[in-house]
Motif scaffolding. Sequence first.
Motif, PDB file in Angstrom:
ATOM      1  N   ILE A 193     -74.575  -6.832  69.153  1.00 56.11           N
ATOM      2  CA  ILE A 193     -75.772  -5.994  69.044  1.00 56.11           C
ATOM      3  C   ILE A 193     -75.566  -5.060  67.860  1.00 56.11           C
ATOM      4  O   ILE A 193     -74.817  -4.086  67.930  1.00 56.11           O
ATOM      5  CB  ILE A 193     -76.032  -5.205  70.344  1.00 56.11           C
ATOM      6  CG1 ILE A 193     -76.171  -6.162  71.535  1.00 56.11           C
ATOM      7  CG2 ILE A 193     -77.297  -4.357  70.196  1.00 56.11           C
ATOM      8  CD1 ILE A 193     -76.373  -5.465  72.869  1.00 56.11           C
ATOM      9  N   ASN A 194     -76.242  -5.378  66.755  1.00 56.41           N
ATOM     10  CA  ASN A 194     -76.040  -4.662  65.492  1.00 56.41           C
ATOM     11  C   ASN A 194     -76.967  -3.443  65.389  1.00 56.41           C
ATOM     12  O   ASN A 194     -77.902  -3.286  66.168  1.00 56.41           O
ATOM     13  CB  ASN A 194     -76.305  -5.637  64.335  1.00 56.41           C
ATOM     14  CG  ASN A 194     -75.849  -5.082  63.000  1.00 56.41           C
ATOM     15  OD1 ASN A 194     -74.981  -4.207  62.935  1.00 56.41           O
ATOM     16  ND2 ASN A 194     -76.414  -5.586  61.922  1.00 56.41           N
ATOM     17  N   LYS A 195     -76.658  -2.586  64.421  1.00 55.24           N
ATOM     18  CA  LYS A 195     -77.453  -1.396  64.073  1.00 55.24           C
ATOM     19  C   LYS A 195     -77.463  -0.367  65.196  1.00 55.24           C
ATOM     20  O   LYS A 195     -78.477   0.321  65.425  1.00 55.24           O
ATOM     21  CB  LYS A 195     -78.893  -1.789  63.707  1.00 55.24           C
ATOM     22  CG  LYS A 195     -79.000  -2.852  62.606  1.00 55.24           C
ATOM     23  CD  LYS A 195     -80.431  -3.220  62.308  1.00 55.24           C
ATOM     24  CE  LYS A 195     -80.534  -4.380  61.352  1.00 55.24           C
ATOM     25  NZ  LYS A 195     -81.923  -4.834  61.113  1.00 55.24           N
ATOM     26  N   ILE A 196     -76.335  -0.245  65.916  1.00 61.87           N
ATOM     27  CA  ILE A 196     -76.315   0.692  67.052  1.00 61.87           C
ATOM     28  C   ILE A 196     -76.412   2.143  66.591  1.00 61.87           C
ATOM     29  O   ILE A 196     -76.689   3.029  67.405  1.00 61.87           O
ATOM     30  CB  ILE A 196     -75.067   0.495  67.938  1.00 61.87           C
ATOM     31  CG1 ILE A 196     -73.785   0.763  67.133  1.00 61.87           C
ATOM     32  CG2 ILE A 196     -75.045  -0.872  68.564  1.00 61.87           C
ATOM     33  CD1 ILE A 196     -72.582   0.991  68.021  1.00 61.87           C
ATOM     34  N   ASP A 197     -76.216   2.382  65.286  1.00 63.83           N
ATOM     35  CA  ASP A 197     -76.383   3.742  64.765  1.00 63.83           C
ATOM     36  C   ASP A 197     -77.864   4.149  64.743  1.00 63.83           C
ATOM     37  O   ASP A 197     -78.184   5.310  64.477  1.00 63.83           O
ATOM     38  CB  ASP A 197     -75.789   3.851  63.352  1.00 63.83           C
ATOM     39  CG  ASP A 197     -76.131   2.656  62.467  1.00 63.83           C
ATOM     40  OD1 ASP A 197     -76.033   1.514  62.963  1.00 63.83           O
ATOM     41  OD2 ASP A 197     -76.496   2.862  61.300  1.00 63.83           O
ATOM     42  N   LEU A 198     -78.764   3.183  65.031  1.00 65.60           N
ATOM     43  CA  LEU A 198     -80.199   3.489  65.008  1.00 65.60           C
ATOM     44  C   LEU A 198     -80.785   3.701  66.402  1.00 65.60           C
ATOM     45  O   LEU A 198     -81.995   3.728  66.570  1.00 65.60           O
ATOM     46  CB  LEU A 198     -80.963   2.339  64.329  1.00 65.60           C
ATOM     47  CG  LEU A 198     -80.555   1.998  62.895  1.00 65.60           C
ATOM     48  CD1 LEU A 198     -81.412   0.861  62.369  1.00 65.60           C
ATOM     49  CD2 LEU A 198     -80.663   3.222  61.978  1.00 65.60           C
ATOM     50  N   THR A 199     -79.920   3.833  67.428  1.00 66.98           N
ATOM     51  CA  THR A 199     -80.437   3.983  68.787  1.00 66.98           C
ATOM     52  C   THR A 199     -79.595   4.978  69.578  1.00 66.98           C
ATOM     53  O   THR A 199     -78.631   5.543  69.067  1.00 66.98           O
ATOM     54  CB  THR A 199     -80.474   2.613  69.506  1.00 66.98           C
ATOM     55  OG1 THR A 199     -81.221   2.756  70.716  1.00 66.98           O
ATOM     56  CG2 THR A 199     -79.074   2.108  69.832  1.00 66.98           C
ATOM     57  N   ASN A 200     -79.949   5.156  70.870  1.00 66.11           N
ATOM     58  CA  ASN A 200     -79.167   6.045  71.737  1.00 66.11           C
ATOM     59  C   ASN A 200     -78.449   5.231  72.810  1.00 66.11           C
ATOM     60  O   ASN A 200     -78.701   4.038  72.988  1.00 66.11           O
ATOM     61  CB  ASN A 200     -80.059   7.125  72.371  1.00 66.11           C
ATOM     62  CG  ASN A 200     -81.221   6.513  73.158  1.00 66.11           C
ATOM     63  OD1 ASN A 200     -81.042   5.584  73.937  1.00 66.11           O
ATOM     64  ND2 ASN A 200     -82.419   7.057  72.944  1.00 66.11           N
ATOM     65  N   GLN A 201     -77.574   5.886  73.538  1.00 68.77           N
ATOM     66  CA  GLN A 201     -76.736   5.197  74.525  1.00 68.77           C
ATOM     67  C   GLN A 201     -77.575   4.558  75.639  1.00 68.77           C
ATOM     68  O   GLN A 201     -77.291   3.439  76.086  1.00 68.77           O
ATOM     69  CB  GLN A 201     -75.742   6.193  75.133  1.00 68.77           C
ATOM     70  CG  GLN A 201     -74.696   5.577  76.048  1.00 68.77           C
ATOM     71  CD  GLN A 201     -73.715   4.670  75.315  1.00 68.77           C
ATOM     72  OE1 GLN A 201     -73.534   4.814  74.116  1.00 68.77           O
ATOM     73  NE2 GLN A 201     -73.113   3.734  76.029  1.00 68.77           N
TER      74      GLN A 201
END
Length: 293
Positions: A118-126
Amino acid sequence: MHKAGFVNIVGNPNVGKSTLMNALVGERISIATFKAQTTRHRIMGIYNTDDMQIVFSDTPGVLKPNYKLQESMLNFSTSALTDADVLLYVTDVVETPDKHNDFVEKVAQMEVPVLLLINKIDLTNQEKLVELVEAWKELLPKAEIVPISATTKFNVDYVMKRIKEFLPDSPPYFGKDQWTDKPARFFVTEIIREKILLYYDKEIPYSVEVVVEQFKEEAKKIHINAVIYVERDSQKGIIIGKQGKALKKVATEARRELEKFFGKTIFLETFVKVDKDWRSSDKELRSFGYQLD
């Protein structure tokens, strides 16, 4: 024992497959822009150590084909499911898990290890990430799910560690000094095409194919003649631009990138020609190296 194997990267368009490939291989092999459908071919990047060889394969994004070029792109993606020792299925925090269910079902049936990234996790919250993980667990229960960021390289080392653990014992498939299966001319076309993707809007980049007609390499310099094919006369005018300024900008930026890539002085000449409806022509697609099975 020596380990070697094929690690194929698949997923929908624009989820970061090419960025991940470049991060894993440590070479800039796949063009990576913000536009979808950037990768059109299956591109191998080879990672070598004394006791290991990992043959990574970047593929076009999975899509519902609208013309023959896209059918060929889907063929490249589907073929990656048949010869993988390890499969990397890349998604991101933006797309929904139910996109292209038929392709996901094929992944679920695979016997080889599957890492769902699951890529781009810096663009979402936990909270959103936990929801995504649960949704993907239902669709791909056998897969190991790993949150990553290909651009910041978060968890990329862990992905590499797991790949190495999954690799079968095998002699190398390619020479240890080889880092891709593609010839030099291929990277010339990709770099020129990348600049077109960056500098032109709407349909123009997707109507373009680049062919290298001359690649003359000397000790310290390379002379290259490249033809940019478009489908319409109106597109030719847009590519060239007023007083040739647009084409000159593309050629200048491509030449700078090529000099970094090859480590030599580059003399690049670019021409623009019309090849009507080439994206829907079997003959033209084959001549451009696309797979039409």
